[in-house]
Design an enzyme around this catalytic site. Structure first.
Site, mmCIF file in Angstrom:
data_model
loop_
_atom_site.group_PDB
_atom_site.id
_atom_site.type_symbol
_atom_site.label_atom_id
_atom_site.label_comp_id
_atom_site.label_asym_id
_atom_site.label_seq_id
_atom_site.Cartn_x
_atom_site.Cartn_y
_atom_site.Cartn_z
ATOM 1 N N ARG A 192 -18.952 -10.420 1.848
ATOM 2 C CA ARG A 192 -19.847 -9.413 2.409
ATOM 3 C C ARG A 192 -19.148 -8.703 3.559
ATOM 4 O O ARG A 192 -18.568 -9.344 4.426
ATOM 5 C CB ARG A 192 -21.128 -10.062 2.940
ATOM 6 C CG ARG A 192 -22.001 -10.733 1.908
ATOM 7 C CD ARG A 192 -23.089 -11.555 2.595
ATOM 8 N NE ARG A 192 -22.495 -12.650 3.368
ATOM 9 C CZ ARG A 192 -23.135 -13.302 4.337
ATOM 10 N NH1 ARG A 192 -24.355 -12.962 4.678
ATOM 11 N NH2 ARG A 192 -22.528 -14.296 4.981
ATOM 12 N N LYS B 51 -21.976 2.021 -5.861
ATOM 13 C CA LYS B 51 -21.070 2.298 -6.988
ATOM 14 C C LYS B 51 -21.213 1.254 -8.096
ATOM 15 O O LYS B 51 -21.079 1.577 -9.279
ATOM 16 C CB LYS B 51 -19.627 2.401 -6.519
ATOM 17 C CG LYS B 51 -18.923 1.116 -6.188
ATOM 18 C CD LYS B 51 -17.466 1.370 -5.812
ATOM 19 C CE LYS B 51 -16.729 0.084 -5.500
ATOM 20 N NZ LYS B 51 -16.596 -0.812 -6.672
ATOM 21 N N ASP C 32 0.860 -1.188 0.000
ATOM 22 C CA ASP C 32 0.000 0.000 0.000
ATOM 23 C C ASP C 32 0.893 1.233 0.000
ATOM 24 O O ASP C 32 1.978 1.214 0.598
ATOM 25 C CB ASP C 32 -0.915 0.000 1.240
ATOM 26 C CG ASP C 32 -2.142 0.883 1.055
ATOM 27 O OD1 ASP C 32 -1.968 2.112 0.936
ATOM 28 O OD2 ASP C 32 -3.262 0.347 1.019
ATOM 29 N N LYS D 108 -19.666 -10.351 -11.434
ATOM 30 C CA LYS D 108 -19.606 -9.549 -10.208
ATOM 31 C C LYS D 108 -20.623 -8.413 -10.243
ATOM 32 O O LYS D 108 -21.377 -8.213 -9.286
ATOM 33 C CB LYS D 108 -18.182 -8.994 -10.047
ATOM 34 C CG LYS D 108 -18.014 -8.017 -8.890
ATOM 35 C CD LYS D 108 -18.274 -8.657 -7.544
ATOM 36 C CE LYS D 108 -17.976 -7.672 -6.414
ATOM 37 N NZ LYS D 108 -18.222 -8.244 -5.091
ATOM 38 N N LYS E 294 -24.077 -1.062 7.707
ATOM 39 C CA LYS E 294 -24.668 -2.332 8.126
ATOM 40 C C LYS E 294 -23.938 -2.803 9.374
ATOM 41 O O LYS E 294 -22.916 -2.235 9.756
ATOM 42 C CB LYS E 294 -24.576 -3.385 7.015
ATOM 43 C CG LYS E 294 -23.152 -3.733 6.632
ATOM 44 C CD LYS E 294 -23.072 -4.781 5.529
ATOM 45 C CE LYS E 294 -23.436 -6.139 6.060
ATOM 46 N NZ LYS E 294 -23.152 -7.211 5.073
ATOM 47 N N CYS F 48 -19.994 -1.125 -2.177
ATOM 48 C CA CYS F 48 -20.227 -1.966 -3.356
ATOM 49 C C CYS F 48 -21.520 -1.646 -4.099
ATOM 50 O O CYS F 48 -21.475 -1.219 -5.255
ATOM 51 C CB CYS F 48 -20.218 -3.445 -2.955
ATOM 52 S SG CYS F 48 -18.611 -4.028 -2.404
ATOM 53 N N PHE G 170 -31.518 -11.112 1.819
ATOM 54 C CA PHE G 170 -31.738 -9.777 1.254
ATOM 55 C C PHE G 170 -33.226 -9.444 1.144
ATOM 56 O O PHE G 170 -33.645 -8.700 0.265
ATOM 57 C CB PHE G 170 -31.042 -9.627 -0.106
ATOM 58 C CG PHE G 170 -29.550 -9.582 0.005
ATOM 59 C CD1 PHE G 170 -28.883 -8.369 0.127
ATOM 60 C CD2 PHE G 170 -28.794 -10.747 0.034
ATOM 61 C CE1 PHE G 170 -27.501 -8.321 0.259
ATOM 62 C CE2 PHE G 170 -27.416 -10.712 0.170
ATOM 63 C CZ PHE G 170 -26.767 -9.498 0.278
#
Length: 432
Positions: A154, A265, A30, A206, A322, A262, A251
């Site tokens: 998730r 966007k 990074d 995806k 969440k 996620c 869901f």
């Protein structure tokens, strides 16, 4: 196997720690020197349930390392995972690939042996082709294969999902990398299906998956609105729907809308790709619009329950998008709080894990409590926006003794409605 992971965010860090747990030698790269120093010193830089223990164990046994040097990261790497951000472009909302391509150019300049290069980040269809072009432009003698290896972790359940994957999707345009991937996922051979597809199909899977789940959330929220008007109970309706194997029960929890890094966007990026390819993705467009409107609607409902805007304090429980994570990116709770602040609402808030990140966004516009009961004390309205387990276990009698007025708006349906009414609260959930 020697693995290099570029990026130490909500995808890179959990993936790195978990691959190390499987016995691989993992080095994460990074450019953020402060973050790398913290990680090397044993300070985890994000919250994900169950991650810290794995992180510390593999840091101690030197299976997991961190560096700012791409050259050091690539040394002897069999597999290079690109896990940097792909934020939405501020104007078009398409996925901004500047961090992906910057990482690819750094790889090209330092790659001196054959390696499999995998995009773990969510990228538009055709990105793998562009990565190949950049690599060959920057380093014509480079030996590599580019594959798509989308993550399906998730947030809040990343560690559990890593070790118990529904499926492992691999997009490749040649057979050479297949052996590397089969070795990498050998521990899951009898637990999960590895689906090998062409690279563009993998990139699409995806986006298609996340867009479908976002649509499902939008749909159950619309059904909740319908139930509120007709006297049906969305919890009973969702249970009845979920028993149908064709639908499934996941869901189907109504709430303040989808958020996080996620779904917002990725739906926007998918919508952009639809327009770019002259395909009408009307369901995705509807979900995007409906999700934005939902937060406005909830903010208006909260305002309607406030009697004295100048003097009444509102207790907000939940700021992360969440439970199970400290991530506040695109959090419905944060967006709703921001809308309330514009109307002059006084807010005292609490979240078990997301307080520091929330403070970086909301600054000193609200008061921050040390626990749920401190936030509730002297409030005229209690609003639940994130589904943390500890909120489900709140003591209604204690809440009653602390509040100025006994009113609850439970936008996660966590509390027992009948018990709340029996305790003398004005109570409103979602779709009930």
């Amino acid at each position: 196997m020697n693995i290099c992971i570029i990026g130490t965010g909500y995808v890179g860090l959990p993936s790195g720690a978990c691959f190390a747990e499987l016995g691989n030698n993992v080095i994460c790269v990074d450019i953020d020197e402060k973050k790398i120093n913290e990680l090397n010193n044993g300070k985890i830089t994000l919250y994900e349930e169950g991650l810290e223990e794995i992180f510390l164990r593999n840091l101690e046994n030197k299976k997991l390392k961190f560096t700012t040097s791409i050259k050091e990261g690539l040394k002897n790497a069999d597999l290079i995972l690109i896990a940097v951000g792909t934020p939405p472009h501020p104007l078009t909302k398409e996925a901004d690939l500047k961090y992906i391509y910057a990482a690819v150019r750094d790889i090209a300049k330092n790659l001196d042996h054959y390696a499999v290069i995998a995009t773990k980040s969510t990228v538009p269809v055709g990105t793998g082709d562009e990565i190949e072009k950049i690599l060959l432009q920057e380093n014509p003698n480079a030996q590599f294969d580019v594959i798509s290896l989308p993550e399906f972790l998730r947030e809040g359940f990343a560690v559990c999902d890593f070790f118990n994957p529904d499926r492992i999707v691999v997009g490749l345009n040649s057979q050479k990398p297949k052996k590397v991937i089969e070795e990498l996922y050998a521990p899951f051979k009898n637990k999960s299906q590895i689906l090998f597809v062409n690279r563009r199909s993998s990139e699409t899977i995806k986006y298609a998956s996340n867009a479908f789940l976002a649509i499902k959330i939008h749909y159950i929220n619309e059904m909740a609105d319908f139930c509120e008007k007709t006297g049906a109970d969305i919890l009973e309706v969702a249970k009845g729907m979920g028993l149908d194997n064709r639908i499934g029960n996941r869901f189907l929890n109504p709430g303040p809308g989808y958020g996080g890094s996620c779904f917002p966007k990725d739906t926007q990026a998918m919508a952009f790709m639809g327009k770019k390819n002259d395909v009408n993705l009307s369901l995705i467009d509807s979900a995007i619009k409906g999700n934005e409107e939902r937060k406005d609607k909830i903010a208006q409902k909260i305002l309607s329950y406030i009697d004295d805007l100048k003097n009444d304090q509102v207790a907000i429980l939940g700021l992360a998008f969440k439970d199970g994570t400290d991530d506040c990116r695109e959090s419905p709770a944060i967006e709703i709080v921001s809308k309330l602040l514009k109307e002059g609402v006084k807010i005292h808030a609490y979240d078990p894990k997301a307080m520091e990140l929330a403070k970086s966004i909301l600054k000193d516009q609200i008061k921050y409590a040390k626990d749920a009961y401190e936030a509730i004390k002297d409030s005229s309205l209690l609003v639940i926006l994130t589904e943390w387990k500890e909120f489900r276990e709140l003591d209604l009698n204690q809440i009653s003794s602390l509040m100025k007025h006994k009113k609850i708006l439970d936008f996660r349906n966590l509390l027992d409605k009948e018990k709340a009414l029996e305790a003398g609260f004005v109570y409103s959930g979602v779709g009930r």
